[in-house]
Design an enzyme around this catalytic site. Sequence first.
Site, PDB file in Angstrom:
ATOM      1  N   GLU A   1       4.467  12.740   4.026  1.00  0.00           N
ATOM      2  CA  GLU A   1       4.840  11.356   3.750  1.00  0.00           C
ATOM      3  C   GLU A   1       6.361  11.302   3.683  1.00  0.00           C
ATOM      4  OE1 GLU A   1       2.525  10.271   0.325  1.00  0.00           O
ATOM      5  OE2 GLU A   1       0.652  10.855   1.298  1.00  0.00           O
TER       6      GLU A   1
ATOM      7  N   HIS B   1       3.898  14.689  -1.247  1.00  0.00           N
ATOM      8  CA  HIS B   1       3.093  15.051  -0.085  1.00  0.00           C
ATOM      9  C   HIS B   1       4.055  15.214   1.080  1.00  0.00           C
ATOM     10  CE1 HIS B   1      -0.371  12.779  -2.220  1.00  0.00           C
ATOM     11  NE2 HIS B   1      -0.416  14.072  -2.507  1.00  0.00           N
TER      12      HIS B   1
ATOM     13  N   GLU C   1       3.760   3.104  -2.523  1.00  0.00           N
ATOM     14  CA  GLU C   1       3.276   3.426  -1.178  1.00  0.00           C
ATOM     15  C   GLU C   1       4.109   2.591  -0.212  1.00  0.00           C
ATOM     16  OE1 GLU C   1       1.068   5.656  -0.394  1.00  0.00           O
ATOM     17  OE2 GLU C   1       0.096   6.125  -2.299  1.00  0.00           O
TER      18      GLU C   1
END
Length: 754
Positions: free
Chosen positions: A341, A338, A568
């Site tokens: 990110e 992404h 994450e």
Amino acid sequence: METLVVTAALLLGLLSLGVQDELHLPSTNLSSTSSTSSTPTAPCTRAFSLEDQTRDPAWSSNCTTRDGGPDHTDTRTEEEKKKPEPEEKKPELACPPLGLESLQVDDSQIRASSYERAGLGPHRGRLNIQSGIEDGDLYDGAWCAQFKDRHQWLEVDALHPTLFTGVILQGRNSIWSWDWVETYRVQLSNDSLKWQTCMNGTREAIFAGNQNPETPVLGILPVPTVARFIRINPQTWYSNGTVCLRAEILGCRVRDPDDLYSSEQEPGSKDDLDFRQHDYKEMRKLMKSVAEACPDITRIYTIGRSYMGLKLYVMEISDNPGKHELGEPEFRYVAGMHGNEALGRELVLNLMQYLCREFLKGNQRVVRLVTDTRIHLLPSMNPDGYEEAHRKGSELAGWADGRYTVEGIDLNHNFPDLNNIMWDAREAAGDRTKTANHYIAIPEYYTQEDAMVAPETRAVISWMQDVPFVLSANLHGGELVVTYPFDCTRDWAPQEDTPTADDAFFRWLAAVYASTNLVLSNPNRRHCHYEDFQAHNNIINGGAWHTVPGSMNDFSYLHTNCFEVTVELSCDKFPHVSELPVEWENNKESLLVYMEQVHRGIKGVIRDKVTRQGIPEALIKVEDHDHDLRSAADGDYWRLLNPGEYRVMAVAAGYLPAVRRCSVGSEPRPTICDFTLTKTPVQRLKEIRARGGQVPQDLQLKLRALRLRKLRASTKAINQRRGGQGGARRARRARGTRRDQRTWRTRRDQENLG
């Protein structure tokens, strides 16, 4: 008491000299400014929306006066008006964010005049914070005032004297409500009692806010102002909504000798790395500089291009770059799936620099890692998306700008969904042992030219086919958790724990990264948004979080030999450059120790007994593990396993299977478990006949014995079938015989009595 006074000229001069993160000022008593002070705080006279932020503040502003319309006075000469306007460029933020979004600002530092309910309290007024699914829960997507009037405010305590330079505003994140602030005032104070309003000349300045819930709007204070407290005071809001906002504050800490905490050590990194947000060109330059510094252990190559033609660069780090060495496992980090990110991208670039420098220094841990592992680092899988987010800047890209490819594709949903193919096949067969549990083929529809498959996805799939990867991690942002497969749930359940056959080892991999990460392992950290991952030790099964059909993790596990997790990394998807040194320190140990896990379990080479050549595509089966692997082109294989005793079988077409018992210890060092396979007599006969050679006597004897065994086995099977068919007839005959015998005995006894 004296008031801290900083003139506009002094502050702007300091900023022009590059003073950004902090300012050092003479000793001054920081008491509040009285209403009768003859030297008031310098007024702010300008503010910009996202659309206006890139224009020259000397002649354009969206700052309005309290009793009038927008102040759009054009002071340019006629000649200046004829000149073409300069191209828009990304705004340079004079000071970094205080850290509402990144959680550097604690909940206790945020107050409000009122709030509608606990889930809409001041602690929820953080830029880009996301709401829970349920409306009315404790985790809503903004601060919302209880009352709809102009006396509401959100206050932030910077804890130290701070040079405030701007405010970034956002509306409420909600799937049920539309709420945002359209205009607001800014107030400043040294003690949270006496407040001064930012002025536009002699009148109060009104800053332009939002026109939708998600687009961040930057309001710049062209005359920076020193204070400790700042308030956002909404003046107007969406007509069908209420007073709700999310915010970030821009400011530089001011160093004051009278401040007891001014000598505190600022967090940072001891590693001298290139900490900045690298665009495409800068990324290429950095990778080239690393390759030039360490030419013996690095190689730069590309695996394809993005939709816009940007190359997908990979750096290989190994003691023998460009070549797969027998028995050496292949590892990869993938970042930037992404595009917005961005932290993963910078961490991978930092890792390149770190491995190069520490290898040259003789750091034994790094030397061992580089010598025993072939490392591949892909910093940007979606470079088009990153360039879009980078143009807007770290705080202004919002939550989704740059996430998708130019075609609007989410790359984490773009891989073939092999999960449901496997589950459907098993359901149809009724016996899971008769269906494949690995190397599941890509479906035909996915290979068509008109299939909705991004070029970036195609490139990565081809890369996976070419390199026998063993372990990988996919670096994301926007949360703090490590997830492991399966990501896709069965029967399309929105949330359901969906473990793989290697669930125990995947949990270990996730725990290794989470437990060594300085933020994830901190028990006192708050939630990023609305989910408490600390209740799960900061790791979770992907399907238990939310279903993701077509994820790269699941595809990697079901189509190749590679185990992969998703990390994450941060609540903030696109951290400010000032936060990158701290983020590197938070993740450095995790990045290293996770790579070392590629050496757990067993490894070996499967060879032909006669030729001693490696056997490719041989099957590796571990008892009680319903997931097989295959050997690479040279016959070598790697099977990640937790400590324990395992019964391992090697199977290859044309060979007799072989079984071994292999023991795995607790150390991150693989157990060598080689196999030597003997060709079946039939296979040897085929090869000899293909060459036109004479069949040797030993093979003739083996074939004779093999065919005799097959004859006996087939005879036994035939007899069993015949036995099953004739069994009923024999039973009936036996019953008839017994009946006749009883009748004969009865008659005999009667005759004897007569």
